[in-house]
Design an enzyme around this catalytic site. Structure first.
Site, short mmCIF file in Angstrom:
data_model
loop_
_atom_site.label_atom_id
_atom_site.label_comp_id
_atom_site.label_asym_id
_atom_site.label_seq_id
_atom_site.Cartn_x
_atom_site.Cartn_y
_atom_site.Cartn_z
N HIS A 288 36.67 59.16 45.72
CA HIS A 288 36.56 57.86 45.08
C HIS A 288 35.29 57.86 44.23
O HIS A 288 34.20 58.08 44.72
CB HIS A 288 36.46 56.78 46.18
CG HIS A 288 36.42 55.38 45.67
ND1 HIS A 288 37.54 54.59 45.57
CD2 HIS A 288 35.39 54.61 45.26
CE1 HIS A 288 37.20 53.39 45.12
NE2 HIS A 288 35.90 53.38 44.92
N HIS A 331 29.28 51.77 52.26
CA HIS A 331 28.03 52.27 51.73
C HIS A 331 26.88 51.28 51.88
O HIS A 331 27.07 50.09 52.10
CB HIS A 331 28.19 52.68 50.26
CG HIS A 331 28.52 51.56 49.31
ND1 HIS A 331 29.70 50.87 49.34
CD2 HIS A 331 27.81 51.04 48.29
CE1 HIS A 331 29.72 49.97 48.38
NE2 HIS A 331 28.57 50.03 47.72
N GLU A 337 24.28 43.88 44.91
CA GLU A 337 25.63 43.75 44.35
C GLU A 337 26.15 42.33 44.56
O GLU A 337 26.41 41.91 45.69
CB GLU A 337 26.58 44.75 45.02
CG GLU A 337 26.17 46.20 44.84
CD GLU A 337 27.14 47.17 45.50
OE1 GLU A 337 28.21 46.71 45.97
OE2 GLU A 337 26.83 48.37 45.56
N HIS A 361 25.90 41.46 48.47
CA HIS A 361 25.52 42.51 49.40
C HIS A 361 24.17 43.04 48.92
O HIS A 361 24.07 43.65 47.86
CB HIS A 361 26.57 43.61 49.45
CG HIS A 361 27.92 43.09 49.87
ND1 HIS A 361 29.08 43.36 49.20
CD2 HIS A 361 28.27 42.30 50.91
CE1 HIS A 361 30.10 42.77 49.80
NE2 HIS A 361 29.63 42.11 50.85
N HIS A 367 28.10 47.53 53.63
CA HIS A 367 29.30 46.77 53.29
C HIS A 367 30.41 47.73 52.93
O HIS A 367 30.21 48.94 52.80
CB HIS A 367 29.03 45.77 52.16
CG HIS A 367 28.46 46.38 50.92
ND1 HIS A 367 27.15 46.78 50.82
CD2 HIS A 367 29.01 46.65 49.72
CE1 HIS A 367 26.90 47.28 49.64
NE2 HIS A 367 28.03 47.23 48.94
#
Length: 433
Positions: A288, A331, A337, A361, A367
């Site tokens: 990803h 992560h 964020e 976050h 999260h």
């Protein structure tokens, strides 16, 4: 509504004149002794005069009256704009807000500005603020400008009809508008409207470098649009001008419309962009990719490759990776964020994260996908799949640690105190055999 022209590059020079007044742009010099049609010349600077040519931003207006013709400013006591980042104690918890309520009373765009979080100091030209706007009436004979920085406006519900000194823009959900520092504008609406604003202090948004991607991809310069000149010659008893200055709002009045620019030329302009034009790049083998591949615009800090603020989107796309957990990975991050949802269902939080709401976050707070998303994605057949269809989520990402305001924590009454529960079902699957 006047037509927009394409912005072919962020360092380009543009010019425009209202077709009702041909030859209103002076020829050969910026400030002649007498401008065509008896207009005044006025320069709007978005950078220091001595900034390098590649970074120098300015536009020349040719207007009916210069903007200096107003009465003194006084405090404007409406709205919930603040840059007091110490009014609440820090809180590292994951935060989620349910959709922000539309106003019950008549509230225009400026009165409906609410600061959720931010960091830094506009006096030092460093930092950012994140706001939501909720409004249901037009601004009428009222204009607004921001002395502190640039507004990146993300409509979530309702179309914004934006009048600027440069001309008009119509911006709806799944589009964005950028109104840069000092540009005067007003917003009309024909229904209750809601959205998000990313404000950056003292710097401007740019397209991210593409590096190994090459010359094409992500947001292409040709898809950004800027207005063409369309002036108003309106005399009124009381036209209100509201300024955001050092995190506070001030109001003055004048006896004419500020949107009286007949012609202009320069490279410092407002612009809009349709998020459907974003060219998605992603993995076609395994793993990803980091969300930076979805960056539309960036405002860089002095540290190379580190953003004061990035505007990132998660649009509809194909997912084809093999042997891969396809949703976002769990992560912890050295960036903050803040996410919003324009429409649809975000893949990692279906049902809990709603359009018109938000999440935050913070730096190094863990999260990732909720329990339901993890369970389903761990067992799904890994065939090419169209994901995020009918969805548009976005992220404001910053290297700054964001402080949440009193309005964000308490006044709005939309903070979901049960957000942490979405991860509580993640159980131990370890099998040492």
């Amino acid at each position: 509504m006047n037509e927009l022209k394409y912005l072919n590059g962020f360092d380009s020079e543009f010019q425009s004149e209202d077709p009702r007044r041909p030859n209103s742009l002076p020829k050969g010099q910026n400030s002649p002794q007498k401008c065509p049609y008896g207009l005044y010349a006025e320069q709007l600077s978005g950078s220091a005069f001595t900034a390098p040519r590649t970074e120098n931003k300015r536009t020349w207006f040719y207007r009916i009256r210069p903007s200096v013709g107003h009465f003194p400013f006084k405090k404007f006591l409406k709205g919930n704009v603040t840059h007091d980042w110490n009014e609440q104690d820090p809180d590292p918890n994951q935060m989620r807000w349910n959709p922000f309520d539309f106003p019950k009373d008549q509230i225009d765009f400026v009165e409906g500005l609410n600061t959720v979080c931010g960091a830094g100091d506009p006096k030092m030209k460093s930092g950012l603020a994140i706001h939501v706007y909720i409004c249901n009436v037009s601004m009428g004979n009222r204009a607004f400008y921001n002395s502190d920085g640039d507004f990146l406006i993300v409509p979530q519900s309702g179309v914004l009809f934006i009048t600027t000194e440069f001309g008009k823009m119509e911006v709806g959900p799944n589009e964005i508008a950028v109104i840069q520092q000092g540009m005067r504008f007003k917003i009309d609406v024909n229904e209750p409207s809601r959205g998000y604003i990313l404000e950056v202090f003292g710097q401007h948004f740019i397209l991210p470098d593409l590096g190994p991607i090459g010359a094409n991809g992500l947001a292409n310069p040709r898809d950004f649009q800027t207005p063409v000149a369309l002036y108003e010659d309106i005399d009124v008893d009381n036209y209100e001008i509201i300024a955001k200055y050092q995190g506070k709002l001030f109001i003055c009045h004048q006896n004419h419309s500020p949107f009286d620019v007949v012609a202009w030329h320069g490279n410092y302009v407002p612009y809009k962009y349709n998020l459907e034009n974003f060219m998605v790049i992603n993995s076609v083998s395994f793993d990803h990719c980091d969300p930076s591949i979805f960056t539309v615009l960036s405002c860089q800090s002095e540290k190379k490759g580190t953003a004061i603020a990035d505007f990132v989107i998660f649009p509809p796309r194909w997912s084809v990776q093999e042997h891969t957990f396809r949703p976002p990975y769990y992560h912890r991050n050295c960036m903050s964020e803040f996410m919003g949802l324009i429409l649809g269902q975000y893949e990692a939080k279906k049902g809990g994260f709603l359009p018109g709401g938000a999440t935050l976050h913070s730096i190094m707070t863990p999260h990732g996908p909720d329990f339901k998303c993890f369970s389903e994605a761990s067992e799904e057949a890994l065939k090419p799949t169209r994901i995020a269809e009918g969805t548009q989520a976005f992220m404001f990402e910053s290297c700054y640690g964001l402080a949440v305001t009193k309005w964000g924590l308490k006044t709005c009454e939309k903070l979901d105190l049960d957000y942490y529960k979405c991860w509580q079902g993640l159980k131990k699957n370890f099998n040492p055999i």
